[in-house]
Design a protein around this motif. Structure first.
Motif, short mmCIF file in Angstrom:
data_model
loop_
_atom_site.label_atom_id
_atom_site.label_comp_id
_atom_site.label_asym_id
_atom_site.label_seq_id
_atom_site.Cartn_x
_atom_site.Cartn_y
_atom_site.Cartn_z
N ASP A 326 55.11 -12.53 -88.85
CA ASP A 326 54.85 -11.12 -88.59
C ASP A 326 55.15 -10.86 -87.13
OD1 ASP A 326 53.93 -10.39 -91.05
OD2 ASP A 326 51.84 -10.81 -90.60
N LYS A 327 55.44 -9.63 -86.83
CA LYS A 327 55.67 -9.30 -85.42
C LYS A 327 54.34 -9.01 -84.72
CE LYS A 327 57.12 -5.12 -84.36
NZ LYS A 327 56.00 -4.52 -83.61
N THR A 328 53.68 -7.95 -85.24
CA THR A 328 52.53 -7.41 -84.52
C THR A 328 51.39 -8.41 -84.44
OG1 THR A 328 53.23 -5.33 -85.44
CG2 THR A 328 51.11 -5.35 -84.31
N LEU A 479 59.19 0.37 -78.56
CA LEU A 479 57.92 1.07 -78.72
C LEU A 479 57.63 1.35 -80.20
CD1 LEU A 479 58.22 3.72 -75.84
CD2 LEU A 479 57.10 1.50 -75.77
N ARG A 480 56.35 1.24 -80.58
CA ARG A 480 55.93 1.63 -81.93
C ARG A 480 55.63 3.12 -81.90
NH1 ARG A 480 51.49 -0.92 -85.92
NH2 ARG A 480 53.32 -2.15 -86.34
N VAL A 481 56.17 3.85 -82.87
CA VAL A 481 56.00 5.31 -82.82
C VAL A 481 55.22 5.80 -84.03
CG1 VAL A 481 57.19 7.47 -82.35
CG2 VAL A 481 58.34 5.31 -81.86
N ILE A 536 59.36 -10.82 -89.61
CA ILE A 536 59.19 -9.95 -90.76
C ILE A 536 58.14 -8.92 -90.37
CG2 ILE A 536 58.42 -9.82 -93.15
CD1 ILE A 536 59.61 -12.36 -93.73
N THR A 537 58.48 -7.66 -90.44
CA THR A 537 57.54 -6.67 -89.92
C THR A 537 57.54 -5.39 -90.74
OG1 THR A 537 57.02 -5.34 -87.98
CG2 THR A 537 59.31 -5.96 -88.22
N GLY A 538 56.39 -4.74 -90.70
CA GLY A 538 56.29 -3.44 -91.34
C GLY A 538 56.82 -2.37 -90.40
N ASP A 539 57.10 -2.76 -89.17
CA ASP A 539 57.50 -1.80 -88.15
C ASP A 539 58.95 -1.33 -88.35
OD1 ASP A 539 56.96 -0.25 -85.99
OD2 ASP A 539 56.21 -1.89 -84.75
N HIS A 540 59.30 -0.33 -87.54
CA HIS A 540 60.64 0.26 -87.58
C HIS A 540 61.69 -0.77 -87.15
CE1 HIS A 540 63.80 3.14 -86.38
NE2 HIS A 540 63.20 3.93 -87.25
P1 ATP Z 1 53.81 -6.66 -88.67
O1 ATP Z 1 54.21 -6.74 -90.10
O2 ATP Z 1 54.84 -7.02 -87.70
O3 ATP Z 1 52.50 -7.29 -88.37
P2 ATP Z 1 52.41 -4.36 -88.88
O4 ATP Z 1 51.56 -5.19 -89.76
O5 ATP Z 1 51.77 -3.78 -87.69
O6 ATP Z 1 53.65 -5.12 -88.45
P3 ATP Z 1 52.08 -2.28 -90.54
O7 ATP Z 1 50.69 -2.40 -90.11
O8 ATP Z 1 52.43 -2.45 -91.96
O9 ATP Z 1 53.00 -3.25 -89.75
O10 ATP Z 1 52.60 -0.92 -90.00
C1 ATP Z 1 53.78 -0.34 -90.51
C2 ATP Z 1 53.96 1.01 -89.89
O11 ATP Z 1 52.85 1.84 -90.25
C3 ATP Z 1 53.99 1.00 -88.38
O12 ATP Z 1 55.30 0.89 -87.92
C4 ATP Z 1 53.39 2.32 -88.00
O13 ATP Z 1 54.40 3.30 -87.95
C5 ATP Z 1 52.47 2.66 -89.15
N1 ATP Z 1 51.08 2.38 -88.82
C6 ATP Z 1 50.57 1.22 -88.37
N2 ATP Z 1 49.24 1.32 -88.20
C7 ATP Z 1 48.91 2.56 -88.55
C8 ATP Z 1 47.67 3.29 -88.63
N3 ATP Z 1 46.53 2.73 -88.29
N4 ATP Z 1 47.71 4.55 -89.05
C9 ATP Z 1 48.86 5.11 -89.41
N5 ATP Z 1 50.04 4.51 -89.37
C10 ATP Z 1 50.09 3.24 -88.94
#
Ligand code: ATP
Length: 868
Positions: A326-328, A479-481, A536-540
């Protein structure tokens, strides 16, 4: 599901009396006493006596006991006593080692055992799940395991997966139980939660009504019996090898015994020959050495923040060739800080934000309302993304607690990483407003209007393009947006995800989560070690690429792919293309499973990180599932084979390096034991073939195999971590331990030890006394094997790895040396161990012969083996 549930008067009282303070210490203690506390965990550990008894089930010990009996019948009382004493001593040592290893593994388990959040003494406290008592107020969140049965006091869209009870994998929605239901003792699946299930989404508060064996799952007999730790593949293959070897040896012994008898050798002598051979050959210490070394290794890894939950993981770690991380929080610090806001069609750096502009204030207030994080002084609670918004609020004198108190929340749809959105409904200035925040690309299509300082306007394509451009720009800088939008809804109605549309845009928040300092070096170390690091990330995608580039995971933009693109690929296509990508962005947990699968199909051993409930299947599918100890859910931890207590990517790399070293050490310990045994076998065979007297009494070999050999073997297993372990390619998981080279080393090193021993034996025979000859053979074999302990520490020469770098091997040597001399020099022991008094010259010869194999092997290593 048929839930039969009987409520106790105590519980009804508690439900009626539920206060937000939870139990106090006195109540907790009383209830612990009342409810047969800890009944589940009692009596699970194997008793010491059972372990002691199990030492006598070993094939070797059985052979020895038979030998002792026959010796006794043949009138060899002394031999009988010595054999029995050695067997007893071996059993005691075995029990102590086993108990230590078990204790170490138990401690390890305790480190990763499930926890629960309960309200006690008016505050939420995290306790071990087994410490929950009836009457506790259990605070449940997405991803939590439920360890007790309880009545739902508060449910915020809480859904639970109860498949362990019902077999039904669709999550059940939970609603608040009314007091009437408590009075009437009405319990159904919707107003109760059950032990053994977990929260798939939402959150809630539950009053615990049953624990342990009283719970619904506890009533299903034995369901909660923790599974016994399975043996690792190495242990299984060693056990298998040991058994086959023991059988073969027993057969050979019988044959030799018969030939000897036919040749006219005395019965007692022939019998002793056969027993000697059996004792010489059976590698009795193998399996226990592996367990001990694994136990010590995992303890060291735990100190370095990697808790091993499944022992086989230690072995597989050395073969990992792909790490999907994961990234974050794993590659980055998870310390988000808002850098810019985009509001009123302008990008504003965070230090220039002013709350006296109404639109800026509106954006900030909405960011604090659609948010669960808290920043109370030193204490920070909640998700890093939300905390960043809370901290920004504090910086601008907006206290999140006051804001939330002022504009009460009446409904919510919690954040879900698949939906990538979160919504709340708040009462704001007489209106009911739904606020939604989340990923820009997901939220933007749901937006129809734009809020500005000039009022609300319809969103045009131009506005949309501008927002996309700004988003792109922020993302390119890593940046995370988040986008924030809202709409007015009718009051007093529940909301669902369909409501998340027709929204009015207020602004964007762009936050930085810097890469961890260690990430870059860890990525580099992976590459050198032939391991492919993958993000692997949920991010953009753009944000992910920017961070991946900074830490060296990504070189070319073509190496990044998004979840929706993966969806278009068949499994076959994904498998063909997977190695082209090092960044997988906007992925869902389902994509993670497909990615793991694609790599595995290509023959790779995959480590995969995860933290959420939905990561469970991917964590199980991976060869090494790695859960986050800090941010990970209990469900993710349960599905993993390793937990990182610092959530740090570099800890995985360190664990792989440790895994490689541990495997090499175990292999070296095995080489040491088998080559030493081979030496003894060759000597016995030599004596049989040439019709010489018995070179060793069984008790000699017992002394070596069971006493003086175990310590050097353990010492080799504890060889310090080799920093060069990460220069090799990953070990092929299918490669058998006993390769041709390995077997050749056993034979050659065994032959060298045997040669020295035979020379000593023949020299002794020249003196005309078979007892002196066997004493010299025994002493040379014992000492040569003790010295050989230094040879087996590494493939490389001891002079290149450091003569004194493993203090345990010196302890083992010194203890063995002293024990041997005790037997040779103390008259009381010499009689028991059947040894003759030796002259100084004979001692000198023994020392020279014992060191000879060491010198030859070291010479060879210095000349031909590279220091790796
Ligand atoms: P990684 O997979 O690298 O750990 P992540 O777990 O942070 O990344 P998610 O948590 O699935 O990824 O977040 C995916 C997207 O959802 C983010 O890019 C952001 O735009 C949005 N997001 C993350 N946290 C929140 C939140 N608390 N409220 C609303 N949107 C969010």
């Amino acid at each position: 599901m048929s839930v039969y549930y009987r409520q106790t008067a105590d519980e009804v009282m508690k439900l009626l009396d539920v206060t937000s303070t939870g139990l106090d210490d006195y109540e907790v203690q009383t209830r612990q006493a009342l409810h047969g506390f800890n009944e589940l965990t009692e009596g699970k550990r194997t008793s010491i006596f059972a372990v002691f008894l199990s030492q006598f089930t070993d094939l070797l010990v059985v052979i020895l006991l038979i030998a002792a009996l026959i010796s006794f019948l043949l009138g060899e009382v002394e031999s009988t006593v010595v054999i029995l004493l050695v067997v007893l001593l071996n059993a005691i040592l075995g029990t102590v080692q086993h108990a230590k290893a078990e204790q170490s593994l138990e401690n390890l388990k305790a480190l990763s055992s499930p926890t629960a959040k309960v309200m006690r003494n008016n505050q939420i406290t995290e306790i071990a799940s087994e410490d929950i008592v009836v009457g506790d107020l259990l605070y449940l969140e997405t991803g939590d395991f439920i360890s007790a049965d309880g009545r739902v006091i508060e449910s915020h869209n809480m859904h639970c997966n109860e498949s362990s009870l019902t077999g039904e994998s669709i999550a059940v929605a939970k609603r608040n139980a009314s007091l009437d239901e408590a009075y009437e003792m009405i319990a159904d699946q919707n107003n109760m939660v059950f032990a053994g299930s977990f929260v798939t989404k939402g959150r809630g508060l539950v009053a615990v009504t049953a624990i342990g064996m009283e719970t619904e799952i506890g009533k299903i007999a034995n369901m909660l019996e923790t599974a016994k730790e399975k043996k690792t593949p190495l242990q299984v293959s060693l056990d298998d090898f040991g058994e086959k070897l023991a059988l073969a040896i027993t057969m050979i012994c019988v044959v030799i015994f018969s030939i000897d008898l036919m040749r006219g050798r005395e019965l007692v002598e022939s019998f002793m020959f056969a027993v000697s051979l059996a004792v010489a050959a059976i590698p009795e210490a193998l399996s226990s050495i592996v367990t001990i070394v694994l136990a010590f290794g995992t303890r060291k890894m735990a100190k370095e923040n990697a808790i091993i939950r499944k022992l086989y993981a230690v072995e597989s770690l050395g073969s990992v060739s792909v790490i999907c991380s994961d990234k974050t929080g794993t590659l980055t610090e998870n310390k988000m800080k808002v850098q810019y806001m985009y509001v009123d069609q302008k990008v504003i750096p965070q230090n220039e934000l002013q709350t006296d502009q109404p639109i800026v204030k509106k954006l900030l207030i909405q960011a604090l309302l659609c948010n669960d994080a808290l920043n109370q002084g030193e204490k920070e609670i909640g998700d890093a993304t939300e905390l960043a918004l809370v901290k920004l609020g504090r910086q601008l004198q907006l206290d999140e607690m006051l804001v939330r108190k002022h504009y009460t929340r009446v409904a919510e749809l919690p954040f879900d990483s698949e939906r990538k959105l979160m919504s709340t409904v708040n009462q704001i200035d007489g209106q009911t407003i739904m606020i939604t925040k989340g990923a820009v690309d997901v939220l933007l299509p749901k937006i129809v209007k734009l809020d500005t300082s000039n009022g609300i306007m319809t969103m045009t394509d131009g506005h949309r393009r501008k927002i996309e451009e700004v988003n792109q720009d922020f993302s390119q800088n890593g940046l995370r947006v988040l986008a924030i939008a809202y709409k007015v809804i009718e009051s007093n109605r529940p909301i669902n995800t369909v409501d998340e549309r027709g929204l009015t845009f207020v602004g964007l928040a762009a936050m930085m989560d810097p890469p961890r300092n260690e990430s870059k070096a860890a990525v580099e170390s992976c590459r050198k070690a032939g391991i492919k690091p993958i993000m692997i990330t949920g991010d953009h995608k753009i944000t992910a690429m920017a961070i991946a580039k900074q830490i060296g995971i990504l070189e070319d933009p073509s190496e990044a792919i998004e979840g929706h693109e993966i969806e278009k690929l068949t499994d076959r296509q994904l498998q063909e293309q997977v190695q082209n990508y090092s960044v997988f962005a906007r992925v869902t947990p389902e994509h993670k499973i497909r990615i793991v699968n694609a790599w595995q199909e290509k023959g790779h051993v995959v480590a995969m990180t995860g933290d959420g409930v939905n990561d469970g299947p991917a964590l199980r599918k991976a060869d090494i599932g790695v859960a986050m100890g800090i941010t990970g859910t209990e469900v993710a931890k349960d599905a993993s084979s390793m937990v990182l207590t610092d959530d740090n990517f570099s800890t995985i790399v360190k664990a792989i390096s440790n895994g490689r070293s541990i495997y090499t050490n175990i292999k070296n310990a095995i080489l040491f034991l088998l080559s030493g045994n081979a030496g003894a076998i060759f000597v016995v065979l030599y004596a049989t073939i040439f019709g010489l007297p018995v070179p060793f009494a069984p008790v000699h070999l017992l002394f070596i195999n069971l006493l003086t050999d175990s310590l050097p073997a353990i010492a080799i297993g504890l060889e310090p971590h080799n920093p060069k372990a990460m220069r090799d390619k990953p070990r092929n998981i299918h490669t058998q331990l006993l390769t041709k080279t390995f077997t050749a080393r056993i034979v050659v090193e065994g032959l060298l030890i045997a040669t020295s021993t035979i020379i000593a034996f023949l020299t002794g025979l020249e003196s005309g006394d078979p007892l002196t000859a066997s004493t010299m053979a025994f002493a040379t074999l014992c000492l040569a094997r003790l010295v050989h302990g230094f040879n087996s520490r590494s493939k490389a020469s001891i002079f290149s790895i450091g003569v004194f770098s493993n203090k345990y091997s010196w302890f083992a040597f010194i203890i063995g040396f002293i024990s041997l001399h005790g037997v040779l020099l103390l008259p009381s022991l010499s009689g028991m161990f059947k040894v003759a008094a030796l002259s100084n010259t004979q001692f000198m010869l023994i020392y020279c012969l014992a060191i000879l194999p060491f010198l030859v092997i070291q010479w060879f290593k210095l000349l031909f083996v590279k220091n790796k």
